[in-house]
Design an enzyme around this catalytic site. Structure first.
Site, PDB file in Angstrom:
ATOM      1  N   ASN A 263       0.823  -1.209   0.000  1.00 19.72           N
ATOM      2  CA  ASN A 263       0.000   0.000   0.000  1.00 19.72           C
ATOM      3  C   ASN A 263       0.858   1.261   0.000  1.00 19.72           C
ATOM      4  O   ASN A 263       1.803   1.371   0.760  1.00 19.72           O
ATOM      5  CB  ASN A 263      -0.893   0.023   1.240  1.00 19.72           C
ATOM      6  CG  ASN A 263      -1.953  -1.044   1.202  1.00 19.72           C
ATOM      7  OD1 ASN A 263      -2.084  -1.743   0.206  1.00 19.72           O
ATOM      8  ND2 ASN A 263      -2.696  -1.203   2.264  1.00 19.72           N
ATOM      9  N   TYR A 335      -7.901  -2.646  -5.844  1.00 16.94           N
ATOM     10  CA  TYR A 335      -8.292  -2.372  -4.463  1.00 16.94           C
ATOM     11  C   TYR A 335      -9.785  -2.632  -4.353  1.00 16.94           C
ATOM     12  O   TYR A 335     -10.606  -1.870  -4.850  1.00 16.94           O
ATOM     13  CB  TYR A 335      -7.947  -0.948  -4.051  1.00 16.94           C
ATOM     14  CG  TYR A 335      -8.494  -0.615  -2.696  1.00 16.94           C
ATOM     15  CD1 TYR A 335      -8.091  -1.358  -1.594  1.00 16.94           C
ATOM     16  CD2 TYR A 335      -9.429   0.389  -2.518  1.00 16.94           C
ATOM     17  CE1 TYR A 335      -8.614  -1.102  -0.343  1.00 16.94           C
ATOM     18  CE2 TYR A 335      -9.951   0.650  -1.275  1.00 16.94           C
ATOM     19  CZ  TYR A 335      -9.544  -0.091  -0.189  1.00 16.94           C
ATOM     20  OH  TYR A 335     -10.067   0.158   1.048  1.00 16.94           O
ATOM     21  N   ASP A 375      -5.085  -5.385  -2.205  1.00 17.13           N
ATOM     22  CA  ASP A 375      -5.843  -5.544  -0.969  1.00 17.13           C
ATOM     23  C   ASP A 375      -7.248  -5.972  -1.380  1.00 17.13           C
ATOM     24  O   ASP A 375      -8.052  -5.157  -1.820  1.00 17.13           O
ATOM     25  CB  ASP A 375      -5.870  -4.214  -0.215  1.00 17.13           C
ATOM     26  CG  ASP A 375      -6.681  -4.290   1.069  1.00 17.13           C
ATOM     27  OD1 ASP A 375      -7.256  -5.361   1.356  1.00 17.13           O
ATOM     28  OD2 ASP A 375      -6.746  -3.274   1.787  1.00 17.13           O
ATOM     29  N   ASN A 377      -9.484  -7.165   0.593  1.00 19.99           N
ATOM     30  CA  ASN A 377     -10.419  -6.888   1.687  1.00 19.99           C
ATOM     31  C   ASN A 377     -11.242  -8.100   2.102  1.00 19.99           C
ATOM     32  O   ASN A 377     -12.446  -8.003   2.329  1.00 19.99           O
ATOM     33  CB  ASN A 377     -11.340  -5.724   1.304  1.00 19.99           C
ATOM     34  CG  ASN A 377     -10.834  -4.405   1.867  1.00 19.99           C
ATOM     35  OD1 ASN A 377     -10.429  -4.330   3.027  1.00 19.99           O
ATOM     36  ND2 ASN A 377     -10.838  -3.378   1.042  1.00 19.99           N
ATOM     37  N   ASP A 472       0.231  -0.220   8.248  1.00 19.60           N
ATOM     38  CA  ASP A 472      -0.510  -1.280   8.929  1.00 19.60           C
ATOM     39  C   ASP A 472      -0.649  -2.510   8.034  1.00 19.60           C
ATOM     40  O   ASP A 472      -1.170  -3.531   8.455  1.00 19.60           O
ATOM     41  CB  ASP A 472      -1.884  -0.801   9.389  1.00 19.60           C
ATOM     42  CG  ASP A 472      -2.729  -0.230   8.270  1.00 19.60           C
ATOM     43  OD1 ASP A 472      -2.207  -0.067   7.142  1.00 19.60           O
ATOM     44  OD2 ASP A 472      -3.908   0.078   8.508  1.00 19.60           O
ATOM     45  N   HIS A 473      -0.182  -2.405   6.796  1.00 23.86           N
ATOM     46  CA  HIS A 473      -0.077  -3.560   5.890  1.00 23.86           C
ATOM     47  C   HIS A 473       1.387  -3.896   5.689  1.00 23.86           C
ATOM     48  O   HIS A 473       2.252  -3.033   5.780  1.00 23.86           O
ATOM     49  CB  HIS A 473      -0.698  -3.249   4.532  1.00 23.86           C
ATOM     50  CG  HIS A 473      -2.186  -3.241   4.524  1.00 23.86           C
ATOM     51  ND1 HIS A 473      -2.929  -4.293   4.038  1.00 23.86           N
ATOM     52  CD2 HIS A 473      -3.072  -2.307   4.947  1.00 23.86           C
ATOM     53  CE1 HIS A 473      -4.213  -4.003   4.159  1.00 23.86           C
ATOM     54  NE2 HIS A 473      -4.310  -2.807   4.717  1.00 23.86           N
TER      55      HIS A 473
END
EC number: 3.1.-.-
Length: 482
Positions: A263, A335, A375, A377, A472-473
């Site tokens: 990211n 994404y 990502d 999700n 955080d990724h």
């Protein structure tokens, strides 16, 4: 003695006021009675005056306190506005107080409160932003240079062409980017943030599949990802450790492709950190909401074709997909929309977006293999999230999203490369900032490399770089023999 003197003085005062002679004490009893009445009256007067004075003081104090509270409230709001990630570490009580000060609805759980405050601050959240980068590395060359704060460093040399692909998009909560110390032979990059979805329940911790003794909590502060943290661990599950679980490097004579995915919010930041030669960059972003979502690809070799979106107007206003075509494959960076707070976009996600992306990939596959990174999700299985039971209704782990992931991607013949290589390994790619989840390894695996089944056996390595902590990724890597 002071009390006696005071009583004598009051008695003399009463005598004078009643016209009594100083030496006449024959009527001492009535005098004392009347004196008591005088005393009580005086006390009542003093009490009323004191109460009135205290009320005035209180009013003044309240006025000062209100002014101080207002100033403090404005200061706190500005602090949160400049760094929304502070919301994740606040208690529910503090969040409710902040919503009251900002005039925002204070209903719901902590996630609802954070979301409401984010919306009020104009910051989109709950994973509505993700930036990915992917890279093909050529032999004996470092495609990225160190440049200030966070950076990407690639040290593995392979015989290949080079590409970097990233998907920038807006964040819900941001923290200051941290300088990264590279402790492995792999890459570092810059940051992106998503909402933390971990639970605060008591955990069962296991190391290398062995249940710890009662009262003992295994830990590894320097490499927390090597500690298995899962509430429903199964026999044979072990924590991910890239230092011991990655295969040996390919020989110099082997032609291979290396793709890095991570990211990053700013395409220009990535471009500024690259060595010369990355002249091909292709990006798109949301036209319906500026700063929201977005994807990009940066490549050293020129692709045969570039396409933005899926060709479906209802999906393509948010800039969530870029496709580049090379000689041997299509590379997609995507994404996937987050289902959001209250799962308000869940239906759209599983009935419209996922089927459209899956069908689009199958259509491309008719001419050549497809590689999808990004990502996505969704934590597909219970092994992919540290607290499955506590997140059944959380965006990213609902039954609907997991079934959709299976139906629209895996069942269509696309292979989850990390899970194929590590069927019993608990490895996460996302840790929320709330409760310092990365340090305690309370993570989710939300980021993937999916490849066409026809090239799945050519995957030499599919890995995560959990020691890269500027976001955080974590970055992902894929090495594909060509």
């Amino acid at each position: 003695m002071p009390l006696l003197l005071r009583g004598a003085s009051l008695l003399r005062l009463y005598q004078c006021s009643c016209g009594l002679r100083g030496a006449n004490f024959s009527s001492i009893k009535p005098v004392l009675t009347n004196l008591n009445f005088m005393r009580d009256g005086m006390r009542a007067t003093y009490s009323r005056r004191a109460a009135s004075k205290n009320t005035e003081i209180k009013k003044d104090e309240n006025l000062v306190i209100e002014k101080e509270d207002a100033a403090e409230s404005d200061l706190e709001i500005e602090r949160v506005r400049s760094d929304p990630s502070q919301l994740q570490s606040m208690t529910v009580k503090e969040l409710r107080e902040l919503t009251r000060r900002m005039g925002v609805s204070g209903k719901g759980n902590k996630k609802d409160l954070v979301s409401a405050l984010m919306d009020s601050l104009g910051v989109e959240g709950n994973g509505k932003e993700g930036n990915l980068s992917a890279e093909l590395v050529s032999p004996l060359e470092e495609p990225l240079k160190r440049k200030g704060g966070a950076s990407v460093v690639v040290e593995q040399k392979l015989k290949s062409s080079e590409v970097i692909c990233e998907t920038p998009s807006k964040k819900r909560s941001r923290t200051k980017q941290k300088s990264i110390k590279s402790t492995t032979r792999e890459e570092n990059s810059v940051s992106n943030v998503k909402i933390n979805k971990t639970s605060v329940q008591k955990e069962t911790l296991i190391v290398q599949g062995a249940v710890p003794k009662a009262g003992s909590i295994p830990s590894n502060d320097s490499e927390p990802w090597t500690v298995l943290v899962h509430k429903k661990p199964q026999a044979g599950w072990i924590p991910y450790n890239p230092k011991t679980m990655r295969p040996p490097s390919l020989s110099k004579d082997t032609r291979a492709l290396k793709i890095l995915s991570w990211n990053e919010k700013d395409v220009e930041v990535i471009k500024d950190t690259l060595l010369d030669g990355y002249t091909n960059s292709f990006w798109t972003c949301s036209v319906s909401k500026l700063g929201y979502s977005g994807t990009a690809i940066i490549s050293r070799m020129k692709p045969l074709s570039i396409k933005y979106g899926l060709g479906v107007p209802d999906h393509d206003t948010e800039g969530r997909v870029v496709t580049v075509e090379f000689d041997d494959f299509y590379l997609l960076t995507a994404y996937v929309p987050n289902s959001g707070d209250g799962l308000r976009r869940l239906t759209y996600r599983v009935t419209e977006w996922d089927p459209s992306l899956g069908n689009y990939m199958k259509e491309l596959e008719k001419s050549k293999p497809v590689i999808l990174t990004g990502d996505l999700n969704c934590a597909h299985q219970e092994i992919d999230i540290h607290d499955p039971a506590g997140n059944r209704k959380s965006a990213g782990f609902t039954n609907e999203e997991r079934e959709s992931f299976e139906t629209n991607f895996l069942s269509k013949g696309f292979v989850d490369t990390f899970r194929k290589q590590h069927p019993n390994v608990v490895g996460y790619s996302y840790w929320g900032y709330r409760h310092n989840a990365r340090k305690t390894n309370k993570g989710w695996r939300l980021d993937y490399f999916l490849v066409s089944e026809s090239i799945a056996e050519k995957v030499h390595d599919s890995y995560i770089l959990p020691d890269i902590s500027a976001s955080d990724h974590s970055p992902l890597g894929l090495i594909l023999k060509l």
